[in-house]
Enzyme design. Structure first.
Site, PDB file in Angstrom:
ATOM      1  N   GLY A 154      -4.269  -3.363   3.123  1.00  0.00           N
ATOM      2  CA  GLY A 154      -4.622  -2.081   2.524  1.00  0.00           C
ATOM      3  C   GLY A 154      -6.089  -1.717   2.634  1.00  0.00           C
TER       4      GLY A 154
ATOM      5  N   SER B 268      -7.655  -6.161  -2.334  1.00  0.00           N
ATOM      6  CA  SER B 268      -6.830  -5.167  -1.644  1.00  0.00           C
ATOM      7  C   SER B 268      -5.383  -5.624  -1.588  1.00  0.00           C
ATOM      8  CB  SER B 268      -7.336  -4.945  -0.217  1.00  0.00           C
ATOM      9  OG  SER B 268      -6.917  -5.994   0.641  1.00  0.00           O
ATOM     10  N   ASP B 269      -4.478  -4.657  -1.566  1.00  0.00           N
ATOM     11  CA  ASP B 269      -3.109  -5.012  -1.193  1.00  0.00           C
ATOM     12  C   ASP B 269      -3.147  -5.456   0.264  1.00  0.00           C
ATOM     13  OD1 ASP B 269      -0.373  -5.410  -1.260  1.00  0.00           O
ATOM     14  OD2 ASP B 269       0.046  -3.498  -2.237  1.00  0.00           O
ATOM     15  N   TRP B 270      -2.113  -6.168   0.677  1.00  0.00           N
ATOM     16  CA  TRP B 270      -2.116  -6.861   1.967  1.00  0.00           C
ATOM     17  C   TRP B 270      -2.120  -5.853   3.119  1.00  0.00           C
ATOM     18  CZ3 TRP B 270      -3.209  -9.678  -1.621  1.00  0.00           C
ATOM     19  CH2 TRP B 270      -3.190 -11.074  -1.613  1.00  0.00           C
TER      20      TRP B 270
END
Length: 753
Positions: A306, A302-304
């Site tokens: 996200g 995941s993006d941070w």
């Protein structure tokens, strides 16, 4: 010197540990507990990993090795592998009791030392390893990614990735968070400089070769932000609405090509939602397309901040939550124990992480911090910039400057005595000898353009003016043989540009200088397109992008003719924002769920939508279809020599071959990027043309070369949403060859079945 030869000159490693500090971030608790670390101490994390295991046999496949390790793991060890353990600057209630486990980067994932599985140490590394100044260490800043894309050179992309991969390892990292390939649907996007332009074939080929060579240094590669993360405004709240066909033929095609070439260890899902579901819990994106259709074998990270759920995200195909364990820690364990997430589903996540660790070599080749090959890496950075700066105008052959004839030069611009601009946010690389930059600080990389210019023209009188007073700058320009204005447009993650106009009255400054001296050269330091109301009044324009650690040296080599420019635009420069598909940038409305709340709770739903109803018409395809004139077209760029095309011959087959001849008709050696486009049959319902291939051809003065470009069937196909597959529409195809998307001298029609 030819590209391949120069890339072979460098050697060695770089050194920096690099702390990723997000200044001013106030997102709330995404905590982890002391229990996890207590367990990890019990596992012996702080001692050398046990390597006396059958899965340490390097002759076994990554899949075999991963399966063997998986059988030995406890449930807690499996959960540990599926989430991060925090990062400096990310708020949390429970402080990390073992900060030494991390390397100061963007985050880390616990290993399993009793089984010989190392910690995954991650660092942001879009155009260089981030935040090295925290430890007084060194990182090379390469040109911005969009600039490197302007080289249209896969060898340059490989060299770019090699430098970053070696510097990551020397700094103690074994996973990169670079690899941005979101298409430029919105040129005001604050991260345009991190990406590879507006065409999926160009962007996919370049990011694939960059990441392939970065991973060859034994780091886990990452391609991001998957998908349609095309603006920063409300990025955690926006729902990108787009048809399946448009999605597959544009944004996803770039990812498909890049993933196919690089076979990256990871793909990072984006913050935004796509067609109703957040990207990190979007089954269509993560499972149906990425894992099943493309056969991706790595893990989805995941993006941070996200991640938004446990059960839904797990079922959709998310494998690793970052930077902490809000959903994939205790909640995931509880979901497994309650039967809401099956053990086979959990094991699939773990298997993918383990497989990437083996496939990318981080188990067999542990990181070893070392000393940077500073000069070698700087030479690579400079060479890439020399191939990336695009000559947009050169009236009357003003460039290259004649050192014998030029006796006085006015250097004008707010920071032209200091350095050259770089891009901000998580991509920001620290300038040498300067404090670590804040989250959205403007950073200027030495050397100074003014001092570098003086060194290039030692016999000339070089004088500097900041341009703060346009009248003073104009007076200096009038008394000089040549005036060079260094203009900039700064971009950063976390913000979008309000428009495409140069900030702080720079347009007015250029107008005043050009009025005083028609021999005015404008050097643009930008990460995206800019408008140029003064274009007809200046003598030359060089788009230098964000030039990296030796940007000034590269620019001066072009201005004085030591280097013949060959770069071409990877994105269209429109005449006005009014010509964009969305003239008004769509933003969240007042009172809607804020981005910080979304990242804190992870529970919010998208609050507003961007409808990409332009569909297939991205970049030049939009301007072609809408018959809108542009400032500079996609694929455009000038040289100090000229080229001619002839002898087009198209041979149809499973892979269509396009043959033609390019001749250097000028008086000096140069390189031409010969571009191949195709117009599909009218029944296909496509924009007027699409890029299907290119070749970068190096030619001596008067030399001719025969060029052959192979075009794969997919590049000539359309995506049929009804059957969920690619198909070639039978009919007449027109192949076009030339020097830009609007300068195509050769045409030939062929029937394809």
């Amino acid at each position: 010197m030819k590209m391949n030869k120069l890339w072979q000159l460098r050697g060695g490693f770089s050194a920096t540990i690099g702390f990723f500090v997000l200044a001013g971030m106030t997102w709330g608790f995404l905590g982890f507990t002391k229990t996890v670390f207590a367990q990890h101490r019990m596992h012996g994390q702080q001692v050398k990993e046990d390597r006396n295991h059958p899965w340490m046999n390097e002759s076994l496949s990554p899949d075999e090795r991963a399966d063997m390790v998986l059988k030995e793991m406890t449930l807690d060890e499996k959960i540990d592998l599926l989430h991060g353990m925090g990062m400096p600057g990310w708020p949390r209630e429970v402080q990390n009791p073992q900060p030494e486990l991390g390397n100061g980067g963007a985050g880390f994932v616990l290993g399993v030392p009793r089984l010989g599985i190392p910690i995954i140490q991650m660092s942001d590394a879009a155009y260089g390893v981030r935040s090295s100044a925290e430890n007084g260490r060194y990182s090379t800043a390469l040109p911005a990614n969009v600039g490197a894309a302007a080289s249209w050179d896969t060898d340059a992309a490989c060299a770019f990735g090699t430098v970053i991969g070696k510097e990551l390892r020397a700094q103690g990292y074994n996973m990169t968070l670079g690899g941005g390939v979101n298409l430029t649907r919105e040129p005001r996007n604050g991260r345009t400089f991190e990406y590879m332009g507006e065409d999926p074939v160009l962007a996919g080929m370049l990011v694939g070769n960059l990441m392939k060579c970065e991973q060859a240094q034994n780091v886990i590669g990452d391609i991001k932000h998957y998908a349609v993360n095309d603006q920063e405004s409300g990025r955690n709240e926006v729902d990108s609405i787009i048809s399946k066909r448009a999605l597959r033929e544009s944004d996803l095609l770039a990812f498909e090509i890049g993933v196919g070439i690089a076979q990256p260890g990871a793909v990072m899902c984006s913050y935004n939602a796509v067609n109703g579901d957040f990207a990190c819990e979007n089954k269509y994106l993560l499972t149906d397309v990425l894992k099943k259709d493309w056969g991706f074998k790595g893990f989805v990270v995941s993006d941070w901040g996200g991640t938004h759920s446990t059960v839904k995200a797990s079922a959709a195909g998310l494998d690793n939550e970052e930077p902490l364990d809000q959903f994939f820690g205790a909640k995931l364990k509880a979901a497994v124990e309650a039967g809401k997430v099956s053990m086979p589903e959990l094991d699939e996540h773990v298997r993918r992480v383990l497989r990437s660790e083996f496939a990318c070599g981080i188990v067999d080749h542990p990181t070893q911090k070392g000393v940077a090959d500073v000069e070698g890496d700087l030479a690579i950075a400079q060479r890439i910039e020399e191939q990336s700066a695009v000559l947009l105008k050169n009236a009357g052959g003003l460039l290259p400057l004649n050192s014998a004839a030029v006796k006085s030069i006015a250097v004008i611009g707010p920071h032209a005595s200091e350095g050259m601009m770089s891009g901000g946010g998580s991509a920001q690389v620290d300038a040498p000898g300067r404090p670590s930059a804040g989250w959205q600080a403007q950073v200027w990389f030495p050397p100074s353009p003014a001092l570098t210019l003086q060194a290039k023209f030692p016999a000339a009188k070089v004088q500097f003016d900041s341009g703060k007073d346009p009248a003073s700058a104009a007076a200096l320009a009038k008394s000089s043989d040549v005036a060079i204005v260094f203009a900039y447009q700064w971009e950063s993650e976390g913000m979008d540009l309000p428009n495409l106009t140069l900030p702080v009255m720079q347009d007015e400054l250029i107008e005043a200088v050009a009025a005083a001296n028609p021999k005015t050269i404008v050097v643009l330091e930008t990460g995206t397109a800019v408008t140029m109301p003064w274009l007809d009044k200046v003598g030359a324009v060089l788009e230098a992008w964000y030039g990296g650690s030796r940007g000034a040296d590269a620019v001066m080599n072009i201005l004085n003719g030591d280097v013949n420019p060959s770069a071409k635009l990877p994105m269209t420069f429109p005449k006005s924002v009014e010509d964009l598909p969305h003239p008004q940038l769509v933003k969240p409305g007042p009172g809607e769920t804020g981005e910080k709340a979304v990242m804190k709770t992870g529970e919010a739903k998208p609050t507003f939508s961007v409808h990409y109803d332009e569909g297939l018409k991205v970049g030049y395809k939009w301007y072609d279809a809408e018959k809108k004139p542009v400032l500079f077209p996609f694929g455009y760029g000038l040289s100090y020599t000229t080229f001619a095309y002839s002898g087009l011959k198209v041979t149809a087959g499973k892979e269509t071959t396009v043959n033609f001849t390019v001749k250097n008709t000028g008086s000096r050696e140069g390189a031409e990027i010969a571009e191949v486009y195709a117009a599909l049959p009218a029944s296909a319902g496509e924009p007027p043309k699409r890029l299907v291939g290119w070749s970068k051809v190096e030619l001596k003065a008067g030399e001719s070369k025969k060029v052959s470009v192979n075009v794969g069937e997919k590049y000539l196909s359309i995506y049929d949403g009804a059957s969920d597959g690619w198909k070639l529409v039978p009919g007449s195809y027109t192949f076009m060859v030339g020097g830009s998307s609007q300068e195509l001298a050769l045409h030939e029609k062929v029937e394809l079945k």
